[in-house]
Design a protein around this motif. Sequence first.
Motif, PDB file in Angstrom:
ATOM      1  N   ILE A 245       0.848  -1.211   0.000  1.00  0.00           N
ATOM      2  CA  ILE A 245       0.000   0.000   0.000  1.00  0.00           C
ATOM      3  C   ILE A 245       0.880   1.257   0.000  1.00  0.00           C
ATOM      4  O   ILE A 245       0.655   2.184  -0.786  1.00  0.00           O
ATOM      5  N   TYR A 246       1.919   1.272   0.841  1.00  0.00           N
ATOM      6  CA  TYR A 246       2.846   2.420   0.858  1.00  0.00           C
ATOM      7  C   TYR A 246       3.472   2.619  -0.517  1.00  0.00           C
ATOM      8  O   TYR A 246       3.582   3.721  -1.019  1.00  0.00           O
ATOM      9  N   LYS A 247       3.897   1.496  -1.116  1.00  0.00           N
ATOM     10  CA  LYS A 247       4.558   1.568  -2.424  1.00  0.00           C
ATOM     11  C   LYS A 247       3.616   2.155  -3.480  1.00  0.00           C
ATOM     12  O   LYS A 247       3.992   3.044  -4.246  1.00  0.00           O
ATOM     13  N   ARG A 248       2.386   1.676  -3.452  1.00  0.00           N
ATOM     14  CA  ARG A 248       1.405   2.115  -4.457  1.00  0.00           C
ATOM     15  C   ARG A 248       1.018   3.585  -4.267  1.00  0.00           C
ATOM     16  O   ARG A 248       0.836   4.322  -5.232  1.00  0.00           O
ATOM     17  N   ILE A 249       0.874   3.995  -3.004  1.00  0.00           N
ATOM     18  CA  ILE A 249       0.523   5.395  -2.720  1.00  0.00           C
ATOM     19  C   ILE A 249       1.627   6.305  -3.257  1.00  0.00           C
ATOM     20  O   ILE A 249       1.362   7.304  -3.927  1.00  0.00           O
ATOM     21  N   SER A 250       2.862   5.925  -2.996  1.00  0.00           N
ATOM     22  CA  SER A 250       3.948   6.815  -3.416  1.00  0.00           C
ATOM     23  C   SER A 250       4.101   6.809  -4.946  1.00  0.00           C
ATOM     24  O   SER A 250       4.379   7.832  -5.553  1.00  0.00           O
ATOM     25  N   GLY A 253       2.157   9.355  -6.498  1.00  0.00           N
ATOM     26  CA  GLY A 253       2.478  10.726  -6.088  1.00  0.00           C
ATOM     27  C   GLY A 253       1.619  11.210  -4.933  1.00  0.00           C
ATOM     28  O   GLY A 253       1.454  12.409  -4.722  1.00  0.00           O
ATOM     29  N   GLN A 254       1.032  10.240  -4.206  1.00  0.00           N
ATOM     30  CA  GLN A 254       0.215  10.607  -3.042  1.00  0.00           C
ATOM     31  C   GLN A 254       1.026  10.359  -1.773  1.00  0.00           C
ATOM     32  O   GLN A 254       2.137   9.828  -1.838  1.00  0.00           O
ATOM     33  N   THR A 255       0.473  10.753  -0.613  1.00  0.00           N
ATOM     34  CA  THR A 255       1.191  10.530   0.645  1.00  0.00           C
ATOM     35  C   THR A 255       0.303   9.745   1.611  1.00  0.00           C
ATOM     36  O   THR A 255      -0.922   9.906   1.594  1.00  0.00           O
ATOM     37  N   PRO A 256       0.917   8.915   2.478  1.00  0.00           N
ATOM     38  CA  PRO A 256       0.121   8.173   3.464  1.00  0.00           C
ATOM     39  C   PRO A 256      -0.719   9.117   4.327  1.00  0.00           C
ATOM     40  O   PRO A 256      -1.808   8.761   4.762  1.00  0.00           O
ATOM     41  N   GLU A 257      -0.222  10.339   4.536  1.00  0.00           N
ATOM     42  CA  GLU A 257      -0.946  11.335   5.329  1.00  0.00           C
ATOM     43  C   GLU A 257      -2.356  11.602   4.758  1.00  0.00           C
ATOM     44  O   GLU A 257      -3.311  11.816   5.507  1.00  0.00           O
ATOM     45  N   TRP A 261      -6.435   7.823   8.320  1.00  0.00           N
ATOM     46  CA  TRP A 261      -7.252   6.932   9.161  1.00  0.00           C
ATOM     47  C   TRP A 261      -7.287   5.508   8.616  1.00  0.00           C
ATOM     48  O   TRP A 261      -7.364   4.538   9.375  1.00  0.00           O
ATOM     49  N   TYR A 262      -7.195   5.401   7.317  1.00  0.00           N
ATOM     50  CA  TYR A 262      -7.139   4.091   6.665  1.00  0.00           C
ATOM     51  C   TYR A 262      -5.820   3.402   7.041  1.00  0.00           C
ATOM     52  O   TYR A 262      -5.805   2.227   7.441  1.00  0.00           O
ATOM     53  N   GLU A 264      -3.869   4.135   9.613  1.00  0.00           N
ATOM     54  CA  GLU A 264      -3.879   3.862  11.059  1.00  0.00           C
ATOM     55  C   GLU A 264      -4.629   2.556  11.333  1.00  0.00           C
ATOM     56  O   GLU A 264      -4.191   1.725  12.117  1.00  0.00           O
ATOM     57  N   PHE A 265      -5.768   2.413  10.670  1.00  0.00           N
ATOM     58  CA  PHE A 265      -6.576   1.215  10.856  1.00  0.00           C
ATOM     59  C   PHE A 265      -5.792  -0.020  10.416  1.00  0.00           C
ATOM     60  O   PHE A 265      -5.731  -1.035  11.120  1.00  0.00           O
ATOM     61  N   ALA A 266      -5.175   0.079   9.239  1.00  0.00           N
ATOM     62  CA  ALA A 266      -4.440  -1.065   8.688  1.00  0.00           C
ATOM     63  C   ALA A 266      -3.257  -1.436   9.592  1.00  0.00           C
ATOM     64  O   ALA A 266      -2.961  -2.617   9.782  1.00  0.00           O
ATOM     65  N   LYS A 267      -2.597  -0.426  10.161  1.00  0.00           N
ATOM     66  CA  LYS A 267      -1.456  -0.706  11.055  1.00  0.00           C
ATOM     67  C   LYS A 267      -1.925  -1.422  12.304  1.00  0.00           C
ATOM     68  O   LYS A 267      -1.284  -2.333  12.808  1.00  0.00           O
ATOM     69  N   GLU A 268      -3.037  -0.988  12.821  1.00  0.00           N
ATOM     70  CA  GLU A 268      -3.548  -1.500  14.097  1.00  0.00           C
ATOM     71  C   GLU A 268      -4.170  -2.898  13.932  1.00  0.00           C
ATOM     72  O   GLU A 268      -3.914  -3.791  14.721  1.00  0.00           O
ATOM     73  N   TYR A 269      -4.971  -3.063  12.881  1.00  0.00           N
ATOM     74  CA  TYR A 269      -5.771  -4.295  12.774  1.00  0.00           C
ATOM     75  C   TYR A 269      -5.464  -5.129  11.534  1.00  0.00           C
ATOM     76  O   TYR A 269      -5.958  -6.247  11.395  1.00  0.00           O
ATOM     77  N   GLY A 270      -4.730  -4.568  10.595  1.00  0.00           N
ATOM     78  CA  GLY A 270      -4.471  -5.268   9.334  1.00  0.00           C
ATOM     79  C   GLY A 270      -5.687  -5.192   8.414  1.00  0.00           C
ATOM     80  O   GLY A 270      -6.787  -4.838   8.852  1.00  0.00           O
ATOM     81  N   LEU A 271      -5.475  -5.505   7.141  1.00  0.00           N
ATOM     82  CA  LEU A 271      -6.596  -5.565   6.191  1.00  0.00           C
ATOM     83  C   LEU A 271      -6.697  -7.002   5.701  1.00  0.00           C
ATOM     84  O   LEU A 271      -5.699  -7.723   5.684  1.00  0.00           O
ATOM     85  N   VAL A 272      -7.891  -7.398   5.289  1.00  0.00           N
ATOM     86  CA  VAL A 272      -8.055  -8.772   4.802  1.00  0.00           C
ATOM     87  C   VAL A 272      -8.093  -8.759   3.270  1.00  0.00           C
ATOM     88  O   VAL A 272      -8.538  -7.776   2.677  1.00  0.00           O
TER      89      VAL A 272
END
Length: 310
Positions: A245-250, A253-257, A261-262, A264-272
Amino acid sequence: MDIKDYGKHLSSPFLKKALKIHSDARKFMGDFLKEGRDFIEIPPVIISGITDPLNHPTTKSQVEVYGYKYELTKSMIFHKQIALHTLDKIFAFSPNIRLEPEERKETGRHLIEFTQIDVEQKNATREEVMDLAEDLIIYTISKILEKDSDILDSFNRKLSVPKKPFKKITYTEALAKYGKDFETKLSKEAKEPFWLIDIHIMEREFYDREDPKRPGILRDMDLIYPEGFGEASSGGEREFELEQIYKRISKKGQTPEQFKWYIEFAKEYGLVPSAGFGIGIERFVRFVCGAKDVRDVTLFPKAPGEYFPI
Ligand code: ASN
């Protein structure tokens, strides 16, 4: 649209009948997913700290609440992924606001306020949700032909039930054969809905999954209507691993910022892992009715670049 034109629009017999088709389409789509396939309908989200970045430019529409900024929903993609922590198969009739560029006013396909039926399934592959979408379209059209044939006859609309499996064309093939404007050309030529698959990585949003075996190609798809009606749906498998996800966002040309909230959620609980799609309801009704413009089948039509205060 001024109030006089709106008066004419409201009293047109065409609109009245198209709204009956709209109402029936929602019922049949909902019935198919709930009763036929055990999906759970979830309520739509209207304002949120995160929404779909979309692959094309739209003006940001936001509201300030208690001093915090929320965006109006452009699609429920992130909420669908999050909801899969609790449920396995979900859908919503999701109102979307997309402040499209003014020149999209005359495409016949764009409204700045519309509803899509947004579907997502945990652990599903692209092929499984394509199969599901085909069955959903076939069921809904069959039921409409059963129930509303008098309306379609009065529109002189000859509509047939599409046959499975729908044809597929890859993005690379379509581009090579028809050039940049392939969607319009292919849609005009086609007699039945068809799939555009394997879209190139920069042509879609970061959340559509990159094929692990074919870097640069996505595990996604668009459904295109025949007879020139254009795009019906987009969807695909989703990215669910944070690194990717980080790779694709960058890459976009977008930023994780921007998706705080997405992330933060993924870090805390993961995505399926999941796959899904969304079908615009007004465009579906336009196709079924054979209408020239999506505004003709919409009760409160808001077109790009236009002020329509009702
Ligand atoms: N609903 C679409 C999907 O599920 C996303 C969109 O509307 N942009 O992929």
